[in-house]
Design a protein around this motif. Structure first.
Motif, short mmCIF file in Angstrom:
data_model
loop_
_atom_site.label_atom_id
_atom_site.label_comp_id
_atom_site.label_asym_id
_atom_site.label_seq_id
_atom_site.Cartn_x
_atom_site.Cartn_y
_atom_site.Cartn_z
N SER A 102 1.01 -0.96 -0.46
CA SER A 102 0.11 0.15 0.46
C SER A 102 0.85 1.72 -0.29
N ALA A 103 2.44 1.18 0.79
CA ALA A 103 2.81 2.04 0.79
C ALA A 103 3.82 2.28 0.05
N GLN A 104 3.49 1.77 -1.61
CA GLN A 104 5.26 1.40 -2.36
C GLN A 104 4.83 2.69 -2.99
N LYS A 105 3.84 3.28 -3.53
CA LYS A 105 3.83 4.66 -4.04
C LYS A 105 4.53 5.45 -4.01
N ALA A 106 4.25 5.87 -1.87
CA ALA A 106 4.54 6.90 -1.32
C ALA A 106 5.87 6.66 -1.22
N ILE A 107 6.69 5.93 -0.70
CA ILE A 107 7.70 5.64 -0.12
C ILE A 107 8.57 5.77 -1.84
N GLY A 108 8.41 4.65 -2.64
CA GLY A 108 8.35 5.49 -4.32
C GLY A 108 9.30 6.59 -4.26
N THR A 109 7.80 7.24 -4.28
CA THR A 109 7.90 8.99 -4.93
C THR A 109 8.78 9.84 -3.40
N LEU A 110 9.23 9.63 -2.20
CA LEU A 110 9.48 9.84 -1.36
C LEU A 110 11.36 9.63 -1.71
N ILE A 111 11.80 8.32 -2.37
CA ILE A 111 13.09 8.23 -2.24
C ILE A 111 13.62 8.59 -3.41
N GLN A 115 16.56 10.72 -4.80
CA GLN A 115 17.08 10.53 -6.13
C GLN A 115 17.44 12.08 -6.14
N ILE A 116 16.52 12.69 -6.52
CA ILE A 116 16.57 14.15 -7.53
C ILE A 116 17.82 15.29 -6.66
N ALA A 117 17.33 15.23 -5.23
CA ALA A 117 18.00 15.92 -4.60
C ALA A 117 19.97 15.86 -5.00
N PHE A 118 20.14 14.16 -5.55
CA PHE A 118 22.20 14.19 -5.49
C PHE A 118 22.26 14.76 -6.60
N ALA A 119 20.80 13.11 -7.30
CA ALA A 119 21.89 12.89 -9.08
C ALA A 119 21.76 14.66 -9.22
N GLN A 120 20.75 15.26 -9.81
CA GLN A 120 19.68 16.29 -10.07
C GLN A 120 19.98 16.87 -11.38
N PRO A 121 19.24 15.97 -12.08
CA PRO A 121 18.80 16.01 -13.68
C PRO A 121 18.13 17.41 -14.23
N PHE A 122 17.98 17.67 -12.93
CA PHE A 122 17.39 19.48 -13.11
C PHE A 122 17.61 20.03 -11.77
N ARG A 123 17.65 21.79 -11.60
CA ARG A 123 17.46 22.26 -10.45
C ARG A 123 16.38 23.72 -10.57
N TYR A 144 6.30 15.99 -4.86
CA TYR A 144 6.10 16.69 -6.25
C TYR A 144 7.15 18.06 -6.75
N VAL A 145 6.85 18.30 -8.08
CA VAL A 145 7.67 19.07 -8.74
C VAL A 145 6.78 20.25 -9.61
N VAL A 146 6.96 21.08 -9.36
CA VAL A 146 6.12 22.63 -9.85
C VAL A 146 7.01 22.97 -11.04
N LEU A 155 2.38 24.14 -14.41
CA LEU A 155 2.82 22.02 -14.08
C LEU A 155 2.43 21.65 -13.14
N VAL A 156 2.29 20.79 -12.52
CA VAL A 156 2.09 19.53 -11.22
C VAL A 156 2.66 18.83 -11.49
N LEU A 157 3.66 17.46 -11.49
CA LEU A 157 4.30 16.53 -11.60
C LEU A 157 5.10 15.89 -10.85
N PRO A 158 4.29 14.44 -9.87
CA PRO A 158 5.59 13.93 -9.45
C PRO A 158 6.91 13.59 -9.55
N THR A 159 7.25 13.34 -9.01
CA THR A 159 8.52 13.44 -8.70
C THR A 159 9.26 12.61 -9.19
N THR A 160 8.54 11.01 -9.12
CA THR A 160 8.88 9.61 -9.83
C THR A 160 8.78 10.49 -11.64
N TYR A 161 8.05 10.76 -12.18
CA TYR A 161 8.17 11.22 -13.45
C TYR A 161 9.05 11.47 -13.67
#
Length: 249
Positions: A102-111, A115-123, A144-146, A155-161
């Protein structure tokens, strides 16, 4: 009498809440002090945007952990809830698996946010093209990212996008970019004269960064010749304006 028996527990809860609140305030103060050293409003702000992105996301991760620990300590301060917790852990088996799914998506979004903080595909303030829309990264949150679209829509998108789908980042390593414009003329046009005129226009333009200047034939039709002009500039809006000025003049 019953009320007074709960006083120690109430005091414990208030102490935990106070410490949690102080820790949240401290993370906010620490973030603000660090961000003062990096001004993303400057023109050459790649390093500032990189560090600001990491600091903002790490603060959100820290706040999440602090709140989670504080909530856990409050629940454990009550004997009845503690006993229920021990019972649940003892019979976690199938229930744990169900909760995990049940929490898989929530945990995946948090991770994904971490990942975005360290890999930084965008800033923060990167120029991107997402879902066919062009805009700037305005907010990066844990879930999420705005994206601020050029016409001020959001445009509001989930971080996993951003970890699962391709997108364009126009300012990944630098803001400079090449703008293009097409000319359609007949076959009597003199390309030497076109190049001379392009040189004259760019030499007088403060928009051109003097890196790229190309005029080439890209297609021929029965009655017209397609010519493409490429010019470079410090960022995408400037490049578009510079290319437009080449055609207008």
């Amino acid at each position: 009498m019953v009320f007074f028996s709960y006083l120690p527990k109430i005091n414990t809860v208030l102490i935990i809440l106070g410490i949690t609140w102080c820790l949240l305030i401290m993370t906010r103060i620490l973030k603000d002090n660090l961000l003062r050293k990096f001004d993303i409003s400057q023109e050459n702000n790649l390093k500032a945007r990189k560090i600001s992105t990491q600091i903002n996301i790490l603060q959100k991760v820290g706040n999440f952990i602090i709140i989670l620990i504080g909530l856990g300590l409050i629940l454990l301060s009550f004997e009845s809830i503690r006993q229920i917790g021990v019972g649940l852990f003892a019979s976690a088996g199938v229930a744990g698996i169900i909760i995990g799914f049940s929490a898989q998506k929530a945990i995946g979004t948090l991770i994904a946010g971490i990942q975005i903080a360290f890999a930084q595909p965008f800033r923060l303030d990167d120029a991107v093209v997402v879902e066919g829309e062009w805009g700037w990264i305005e907010e990066i949150n844990l879930t999420y990212v705005v994206v601020r679209i050029w016409d001020q829509r959001r445009l509001v998108l989930p971080t996993t996008y951003f970890l699962e789908k391709p997108f364009q980042n126009w300012t990944r390593t630098s803001a400079d970019i090449i703008g293009s414009v097409f000319l359609y003329t007949d076959y009597t046009i003199s390309f030497d004269a076109l190049r001379d005129e392009l040189d004259r226009i760019l030499a007088a333009s403060p928009l051109w960064d003097k890196k790229v200047k190309v005029l080439q034939v890209t297609d021929t039709k029965e009655m017209t010749v397609e010519t493409r002009i490429l010019v470079s500039a410090k960022n995408s809006p400037t490049a578009g304006t510079c290319a437009y000025m080449c055609v207008k003049k």
